[in-house]
Design a protein around this motif. Structure first.
Motif, PDB file in Angstrom:
ATOM      1  N   GLY A   1      77.633 -32.082  33.696  1.00  0.00           N
ATOM      2  CA  GLY A   1      79.007 -32.562  33.832  1.00  0.00           C
ATOM      3  C   GLY A   1      79.880 -32.022  32.716  1.00  0.00           C
ATOM      4  O   GLY A   1      79.424 -31.819  31.591  1.00  0.00           O
ATOM      5  N   LYS A   2      81.122 -31.724  33.053  1.00  0.00           N
ATOM      6  CA  LYS A   2      82.071 -31.244  32.050  1.00  0.00           C
ATOM      7  C   LYS A   2      83.437 -31.825  32.389  1.00  0.00           C
ATOM      8  O   LYS A   2      83.859 -31.784  33.536  1.00  0.00           O
ATOM      9  CB  LYS A   2      82.118 -29.710  32.098  1.00  0.00           C
ATOM     10  N   ARG A   3      84.088 -32.405  31.383  1.00  0.00           N
ATOM     11  CA  ARG A   3      85.421 -32.915  31.701  1.00  0.00           C
ATOM     12  C   ARG A   3      86.446 -32.377  30.723  1.00  0.00           C
ATOM     13  O   ARG A   3      86.148 -32.040  29.574  1.00  0.00           O
ATOM     14  CB  ARG A   3      85.430 -34.441  31.726  1.00  0.00           C
TER      15      ARG A   3
ATOM     16  N   THR B   1      84.378 -23.189  35.282  1.00  0.00           N
ATOM     17  CA  THR B   1      83.819 -24.152  34.330  1.00  0.00           C
ATOM     18  C   THR B   1      82.301 -24.096  34.348  1.00  0.00           C
ATOM     19  O   THR B   1      81.660 -24.038  33.293  1.00  0.00           O
ATOM     20  CB  THR B   1      84.293 -25.582  34.682  1.00  0.00           C
ATOM     21  N   LEU B   2      81.728 -24.079  35.547  1.00  0.00           N
ATOM     22  CA  LEU B   2      80.265 -24.043  35.652  1.00  0.00           C
ATOM     23  C   LEU B   2      79.706 -22.793  34.979  1.00  0.00           C
ATOM     24  O   LEU B   2      78.759 -22.860  34.188  1.00  0.00           O
ATOM     25  CB  LEU B   2      79.837 -24.097  37.130  1.00  0.00           C
ATOM     26  N   MET B   3      80.318 -21.644  35.271  1.00  0.00           N
ATOM     27  CA  MET B   3      79.827 -20.398  34.664  1.00  0.00           C
ATOM     28  C   MET B   3      79.963 -20.425  33.147  1.00  0.00           C
ATOM     29  O   MET B   3      79.070 -19.976  32.435  1.00  0.00           O
ATOM     30  CB  MET B   3      80.608 -19.219  35.223  1.00  0.00           C
ATOM     31  N   SER B   4      81.093 -20.939  32.678  1.00  0.00           N
ATOM     32  CA  SER B   4      81.315 -20.979  31.228  1.00  0.00           C
ATOM     33  C   SER B   4      80.283 -21.868  30.541  1.00  0.00           C
ATOM     34  O   SER B   4      79.806 -21.555  29.454  1.00  0.00           O
ATOM     35  CB  SER B   4      82.723 -21.480  30.922  1.00  0.00           C
ATOM     36  N   VAL B   5      79.944 -22.978  31.174  1.00  0.00           N
ATOM     37  CA  VAL B   5      78.934 -23.869  30.598  1.00  0.00           C
ATOM     38  C   VAL B   5      77.567 -23.174  30.624  1.00  0.00           C
ATOM     39  O   VAL B   5      76.838 -23.168  29.625  1.00  0.00           O
ATOM     40  CB  VAL B   5      78.871 -25.220  31.352  1.00  0.00           C
ATOM     41  N   LEU B   6      77.242 -22.547  31.759  1.00  0.00           N
ATOM     42  CA  LEU B   6      75.940 -21.872  31.882  1.00  0.00           C
ATOM     43  C   LEU B   6      75.821 -20.730  30.881  1.00  0.00           C
ATOM     44  O   LEU B   6      74.745 -20.448  30.356  1.00  0.00           O
ATOM     45  CB  LEU B   6      75.751 -21.333  33.305  1.00  0.00           C
TER      46      LEU B   6
ATOM     47  N   GLY C   1      77.129 -20.693  28.037  1.00  0.00           N
ATOM     48  CA  GLY C   1      77.131 -21.211  26.673  1.00  0.00           C
ATOM     49  C   GLY C   1      78.481 -21.120  25.985  1.00  0.00           C
ATOM     50  O   GLY C   1      78.584 -21.291  24.767  1.00  0.00           O
ATOM     51  N   LEU C   2      79.527 -20.847  26.746  1.00  0.00           N
ATOM     52  CA  LEU C   2      80.860 -20.738  26.153  1.00  0.00           C
ATOM     53  C   LEU C   2      81.539 -22.099  26.046  1.00  0.00           C
ATOM     54  O   LEU C   2      82.452 -22.291  25.260  1.00  0.00           O
ATOM     55  CB  LEU C   2      81.742 -19.803  26.982  1.00  0.00           C
ATOM     56  N   LEU C   3      81.097 -23.029  26.874  1.00  0.00           N
ATOM     57  CA  LEU C   3      81.617 -24.397  26.833  1.00  0.00           C
ATOM     58  C   LEU C   3      80.438 -25.347  26.689  1.00  0.00           C
ATOM     59  O   LEU C   3      79.362 -25.075  27.218  1.00  0.00           O
ATOM     60  CB  LEU C   3      82.346 -24.746  28.138  1.00  0.00           C
ATOM     61  N   ASP C   4      80.658 -26.444  25.964  1.00  0.00           N
ATOM     62  CA  ASP C   4      79.600 -27.444  25.868  1.00  0.00           C
ATOM     63  C   ASP C   4      79.728 -28.424  27.022  1.00  0.00           C
ATOM     64  O   ASP C   4      80.831 -28.806  27.404  1.00  0.00           O
ATOM     65  CB  ASP C   4      79.728 -28.213  24.545  1.00  0.00           C
ATOM     66  N   ALA C   5      78.586 -28.828  27.544  1.00  0.00           N
ATOM     67  CA  ALA C   5      78.600 -29.807  28.628  1.00  0.00           C
ATOM     68  C   ALA C   5      78.873 -31.189  28.046  1.00  0.00           C
ATOM     69  O   ALA C   5      78.574 -31.455  26.889  1.00  0.00           O
ATOM     70  CB  ALA C   5      77.271 -29.789  29.365  1.00  0.00           C
TER      71      ALA C   5
END
Lengths: 137, 291
Positions: free
Chosen positions: B22-24, B56-61, B63-67
């Motif tokens: 999840g990412k908000r 968002t999903l790709m960025s989290v996968l 490692g560019l964004l924290d979940a």
């Protein structure tokens, strides 16, 4: 041979490749002993995923049409038209007769096509519903 | 060589994995409850409407964004090319390659150069003077040169003309075949995915609607057209129902593990295309309760 994917078809891509090999066999473009293009060639020339090509070749191998020879490629093992030519000719004559009868009754090509499909569907049961049976008859 | 039929991808190892991810952004969840395992060696398409959470999903996968909840991981080295296909405007393609060589632990100069040569990108001109499509090729070359185990591409085909789209996909699939890397690419051009992608991740409103082997997924769905009816001619989950005065069309997900029903009478059945399936799924979520 060159493969192509019809993206507007609901038939899975790997089955489209299987069908194209079978068609090439039927039309005599490919015969026993011929080598299928390597997976890499198909990927490069047709823009098809290697997994899809492998799946198609595996399917053809399972149905006994091709064999993979270690290190040298995938080869056509059997021809498709293994039915006795005389039997084929007899069937064709009877079918032509039937088509004439259907035309006389006022059916057009589309009607005939629909009728044939529905009879095939009844006969084959769940086989045809998958779109294209890959079993060799 | 990959010609031997035995060299099938090992489908047991996951290359990319997400668990209850999840990412908000402030109070709004852009991604929620996202769970999947992408097997190694697959070419996966990440599909969804605008704002569905693909980037968002790709960025989290990557490692560019924290979940904000759950976990995600990728096996091995990951390369990610964002939608903007970033390049330094004052750098030439050759400079970009030098940069790639310095910044990456593993660097395959020949592979990167081959990609640029294939698309006839001048090495000496500054990237700012290249067209959008050419800049994209420089970004791709950099990603390919880093020899990733997992390559993630956000809308790789967006700014390319139809011919370039076909060539890029073919080249990309060639690289996959040679290196065995796993690809996750997001795209709107669903109609061009057949035969290209073999795995689908379908996102809507930040949630994963469907995920799995493409052929398997589509194989479980049938489109029926027949006389006006409130119910389809076969048991299953109705994904989409359309009616006119006299005719009804259903897209049905058949129950798993059961033989395919034989439908007789006035009903015509058809195998849905990937586009049919995706559009029906997206349409269904739009009509449904807002997430």
């Amino acid at each position: 041979m060159e493969f192509r994917i019809d993206r507007s078809s609901g038939l899975p891509a790997y089955l489209q490749l299987v069908r194209q090999v079978r068609e090439a066999l039927r039309l005599g473009w490919l015969g026993p002993g011929d080598r299928l293009p390597t997976v890499r060639d198909v990927v490069a020339r047709s823009g098809v995923n290697a997994n899809t090509v492998l799946k198609a070749y595996r399917e053809l191998e399972l149905s006994g049409l091709v064999e993979a020879r270690q290190g040298s490629g995938t080869f056509i093992k059997a021809g498709l038209g293994s039915t006795d030519p005389e039997v084929m000719a007899a069937l064709r004559t009877r079918l032509a007769e039937w088509v004439r009868e259907a035309r006389a009754a006022g059916l057009d090509t589309e009607d005939v096509d629909a009728l044939v499909r529905s009879v095939l569907a009844d006969e084959d049961g769940d086989q045809v519903t998958a779109g294209e049976g890959v079993a060799v008859r | 060589m990959s010609t031997a039929i035995e060299s099938v991808v090992d489908s047991t190892a996951a290359a990319v994995r997400a668990r209850a991810l999840g990412k908000r952004y402030r109070a709004k969840w852009a991604l929620r409850d996202c769970t999947f395992e992408l097997p190694a060696g697959r070419v996966a398409a990440l599909v969804g409407a605008n704002g569905a959470g693909k980037t968002t999903l790709m960025s989290v996968l990557a490692g560019l964004l924290d979940a904000d909840e759950g976990s995600a991981g990728a096996a091995g080295r990951v390369a990610f090319v964002s939608q903007e296909k970033p390049v330094y405007r004052n750098f030439s393609a050759a400079d970009m390659l030098r940069l790639g060589a310095r910044l990456n632990v593993v660097w395959d100069e020949a592979r990167a150069r081959r990609w640029l040569a294939r698309f006839e990108i001048p090495l000496d001109r500054s990237c700012g003077k290249l067209s959008g499509g050419q800049q994209a090729q420089v970004a791709f070359a950099l990603a390919i040169g880093s020899r990733p185990d997992v390559l993630m591409l956000d809308e790789p085909l967006a700014n390319l003309d139809p011919l370039a789209r076909r060539e890029v996909t073919a080249e990309l699939l060639g690289e996959v075949d040679e290196t065995g890397m796993t690809v996750l690419l997001s795209t709107h051009v669903v109609a061009e995915l057949s035969g290209v992608a073999d795995y689908l991740l379908l996102l809507a409103h930040g949630r994963l609607l469907a995920g799995g082997d493409l052929d398997e997924l589509l194989g479980r769905h049938v489109s029926y057209t027949g006389p006006r009816s409130d119910v389809p001619p076969a048991l299953g989950q109705v994904v989409e129902a359309r009616h006119t005065d006299r005719q009804s069309t259903f897209l049905v997900e058949l129950p798993e593990g059961q033989p395919r029903p034989v439908v007789a009478g006035p009903w015509v059945e058809r195998a849905p295309t990937l586009e049919d399936y995706v559009l029906a799924q997206l349409e269904a979520t739009r009509k449904g309760v807002r997430a």
